[in-house]
Design an enzyme around this catalytic site. Sequence first.
Site, PDB file in Angstrom:
ATOM      1  N   HIS A 130       0.804  -1.228   0.000  1.00  0.00           N
ATOM      2  CA  HIS A 130       0.000   0.000   0.000  1.00  0.00           C
ATOM      3  C   HIS A 130       0.840   1.283   0.000  1.00  0.00           C
ATOM      4  CE1 HIS A 130      -4.127   1.456   0.110  1.00  0.00           C
ATOM      5  NE2 HIS A 130      -3.717   2.444   0.884  1.00  0.00           N
ATOM      6  N   GLU A 185      -2.170   2.467  -6.123  1.00  0.00           N
ATOM      7  CA  GLU A 185      -2.028   3.809  -6.697  1.00  0.00           C
ATOM      8  C   GLU A 185      -0.579   4.143  -7.053  1.00  0.00           C
ATOM      9  OE1 GLU A 185      -3.945   6.460  -3.936  1.00  0.00           O
ATOM     10  OE2 GLU A 185      -5.946   5.735  -4.449  1.00  0.00           O
ATOM     11  N   GLU A 314     -11.264   1.041  -4.269  1.00  0.00           N
ATOM     12  CA  GLU A 314     -11.641   2.114  -3.349  1.00  0.00           C
ATOM     13  C   GLU A 314     -12.716   2.962  -3.986  1.00  0.00           C
ATOM     14  OE1 GLU A 314      -8.444   4.540  -1.973  1.00  0.00           O
ATOM     15  OE2 GLU A 314      -7.153   2.840  -1.444  1.00  0.00           O
TER      16      GLU A 314
END
Length: 394
Positions: A130, A185, A314
């Site tokens: 993450h 991301e 998300e």
Amino acid sequence: MKRISALAAAVLSAALLLSGTACSKAKAVTGNELVADMKIGWNLGNTLDAWTAGKSNGLHSETCWGQPLTTAEMFKGLKKAGFNTVRIPITWHNHLIDGNYTIDPAWLTRCKEIVDWAQDAGLYVIINVHHDTASSAGLQHGQGYYPAAQAKEESLAFLTRVWEQIAATFNNGYDEHLLFELLNEPRLVGHSREWWFDESDADCLAAQTLIREYEEACIAAIRASGGENARRFLLVPAYVAQPGAALSSTFRLPADSAEKRLIISVHMYDPWSFAGENPGERTFTQEARDGMRGTFEKLNEKFVQQGIPVIIGECGATNKDNLPEREAWFRYYFEQSKKNGITAILWDNGSVDIGPNGNVSEHYGFYDRTQQTFYFPTLLKAAMDGISAGSARH
């Protein structure tokens, strides 16, 4: 690759022993069937992904961003409420104990305990890498990864070693109900286009290519561990996990030795002016509905219809003291996602109330982890109604 130290070998050996939880062997399901069964998900946000720069980040980091210690009851409550999936974001660079990127065994053990609780509750689980995207291309050893040429060697070394250890910890005891998301991301932190992909920008194009190369290294490390990991479903994002980057002609799936085991990972707070921007828009307009529907339909056409599943890792709409509008957003969002064969996972960082300064950004608190109730029950109902409507039309 550097030679594995005796300590690292011991960690991997212990992790293999830890991986023997009682789960059935993977079933012969397609990716789209799997994603459909995942129904709706929730993120254990700001928890295992939390870290503090410049400070020791041992087991106490789990609560350093203000969330409570994770318990088995949290996952039981989610399942009872109708959720079928939990995404567990995990940060790793702050838990390395030597120069060979060895992950603290205590951290691996805690992550495994939490994953097992979620699976014992009957949930699909997604774990990932993450907040390991470094702040610049000048990253130092063990700081994570960055999608730029000057950071390539260090990035590949970090990602390969980390995924080797995750794969050793989570393998034969875990069937298709455990999924790995390779990156979260991935982006050019600090760049003028950090948060949006521009296919006319040379830096974005180079980053998109490097991200695919990084993902291929992660995939190779996971598949090489054998067992269930030889065919485990893996989530792969494009640049910053943006829908536009995945829909771009520049996007290609990374190479994989397993056939049809990759899932597109997208984050979609849409439209941002309503769902996240401060102050942004408080009304969920018809124009916003049309734009959202168009994005879902494009993802369906390019990927889902071609047998490539899509998961929205998300999503959410920040609290702007506009509950009726958010209810409309939740119903429509989950209806459109389900109608297009896509499962969406709600981002939850535990932030609920608007402060005295009126700032409405990042208020994505939905589930009371202590009481196992929902702060806004009508939002949950709206999402579930949307899923029912979308399923009927899918």
